[in-house]
Scaffold this active site. Structure first.
Site, PDB file in Angstrom:
ATOM      1  CG  MET A   1      38.534  42.258  38.662  1.00  0.00           C
ATOM      2  SD  MET A   1      39.197  42.634  37.021  1.00  0.00           S
ATOM      3  CE  MET A   1      40.109  41.133  36.678  1.00  0.00           C
ATOM      4  CB  CYS A   2      32.908  40.837  35.527  1.00  0.00           C
ATOM      5  SG  CYS A   2      32.971  42.615  35.298  1.00  0.00           S
ATOM      6  CD  GLU A   3      33.004  35.053  39.911  1.00  0.00           C
ATOM      7  OE1 GLU A   3      32.729  33.907  39.525  1.00  0.00           O
ATOM      8  OE2 GLU A   3      33.323  35.322  41.091  1.00  0.00           O
ATOM      9  CB  ILE A  78      27.642  38.445  37.878  1.00  0.00           C
ATOM     10  CG1 ILE A  78      28.831  37.568  38.275  1.00  0.00           C
ATOM     11  CG2 ILE A  78      26.355  37.635  37.837  1.00  0.00           C
ATOM     12  CD1 ILE A  78      28.655  36.949  39.652  1.00  0.00           C
ATOM     13  CG  ASN A 108      37.167  38.521  34.441  1.00  0.00           C
ATOM     14  OD1 ASN A 108      38.326  38.184  34.273  1.00  0.00           O
ATOM     15  ND2 ASN A 108      36.719  38.896  35.607  1.00  0.00           N
TER      16      ASN A 108
END
Lengths: 261, 261
Positions: A1-3, A78, A108
């Site tokens: 996953m991402c932020e 990110i 995300n």
């Protein structure tokens, strides 16, 4: 996953503080090592910095932290790669020109088996995120052949987000430089800072900022993020299906679009 | 007027040397103080650095000089504003996605009273250069609804360049990351460096590089610029109407399209 990281402000504001916290999560306090990016609107122009390497170790990220770019709308991201290899072309945020404006998008989550019909906008890389962004713009243009206000576009936008949420996890930030839109599928928080300002302390780095010393009494700055970036402030948690629309740091529209079975 | 910089190479190559020379002309050895930009292709991704301030004094330009980004295709530009105010949105190179690729464009010159019909791609800023780029892409898409090879696109591209040259000065560089196209209206020079490599000395800064120490015998690197960047090498001068197409540092097509009255 991402932020995700988003900012909407009523005066050009730098996001060095929040960005510094987020960047730690790209390889130091978090596992999102597969690239990062941030887009700063400057008038109608967009300044985009991206790197397919870990943000905690990126030369370009260091520059962005040392060089306070002032902006009214910012979208940052990110990445921890799920779909699509680690590559510049797969690094968020993604940008396309529509109606003479730069549209910027970060996602995300993950969409299972997402194969939208090819349209005018096509992905350059091979992420589900960029495919969804292109599909979203193709839908907006199909519904509105000529430029339209965000208020007119909202129902189409929300309907598209609902469909993407049905296919997986779809937390996103979107902007055309004037407004900032968010959609929460599973995880999004927000804070609006305005007078009286107080100190804020980052969770991910040993850094405190006294916003009272850095702002004027009329400043309004909203920050959106996947998870709270400070540990001494109250971040508002968004619900699944909640969408918000911001301009000048203020919420100008919001709603909750619950998926029905 | 502005200055252009382009590179096509058969291996990922940094352009720090040429870029360092060009940047001096943005406020130190030349008058092009109104912004600069450079786009580096990294696979299908494009890394774009831009600043609306003078390149000789730009923090971001310093980063680009210190951080050797390796690329096979590069397009750079320094600006002296004629049409359009000094602003990020008016800073070259301009980028649009077409057919799932990042198309990147920079222009030197000026088109008088250029008002193309609005199409799908629309300018974000207010330069004649971005308007011409959008018009060019709109023409290509009108002629080729589906992706086509550059060899198939060339006649349409050359015809469009001829029309722009009739309206003023139109020196340009264009790429989709695979190939690099140039069109000379008044001013463009080129050098192809290959073994045996020798030393090269910048005109605009006290800097010499020994390419033999920095390259392998198989490297081929072509640099295009408005004016020669070194003073100890023989740069080939392009003629009005001359266009060239490069891939991997080698010229894969060229011609001269003379305007008839």
């Amino acid at each position: 996953m991402c932020e995700l990281l988003g900012m909407s402000a009523n005066v050009p504001t730098d996001i060095v503080f929040s960005f510094t916290g987020l960047m730690q999560r790209g390889g130091r306090t978090g596992p999102h090592r597969d690239g990062w990016g941030i887009g700063f609107y400057e008038g109608r122009g967009l300044r985009l910095f991206q790197d397919p390497s870990a943000s905690a170790e990126s030369e370009v990220a260091r520059l962005v932290q040392q060089y306070p770019i002032k902006s009214e709308v910012v979208i940052g991201h990110i990445r921890q790669a799920n779909v699509g290899k680690v590559a510049l072309a797969n690094t968020h945020p993604f940008v396309r020109e529509m109606w003479g404006r730069n549209w910027c998008f970060a996602h995300n989550g993950q969409l299972a088996d997402f194969q939208p019909a090819p349209g005018f906008y096509r992905p350059v890389g091979d992420t589900d995120s960029e495919a969804a962004f292109c599909d979203l713009l193709n839908r907006l243009r199909a519904a509105f052949p000529e430029p339209a206000d965000i208020e007119a576009l909202l129902p189409t936008l929300i309907e598209a987000c609902r469909e993407y949420r049905r296919k997986g996890v779809f937390n996103c930030l979107l902007s055309d430089g004037d407004w900032l839109f968010s959609c929460c599928s599973t995880k999004l928080v927000q804070i609006t800072r305005r007078a009286p300002f107080g100190p804020a302390r980052l969770k991910d780095a040993d850094l405190t900022v006294d916003f009272q010393a850095e702002t004027t009494p009329n400043d309004v700055v909203t920050v959106l993020a996947t998870e709270a970036l400070t540990d001494n402030e109250d971040w508002i948690v968004h619900q699944p299906g909640q969408w918000t629309l911001w301009r000048g740091g203020e919420c100008i529209a919001e709603g909750c679009d619950t998926l029905s079975d």
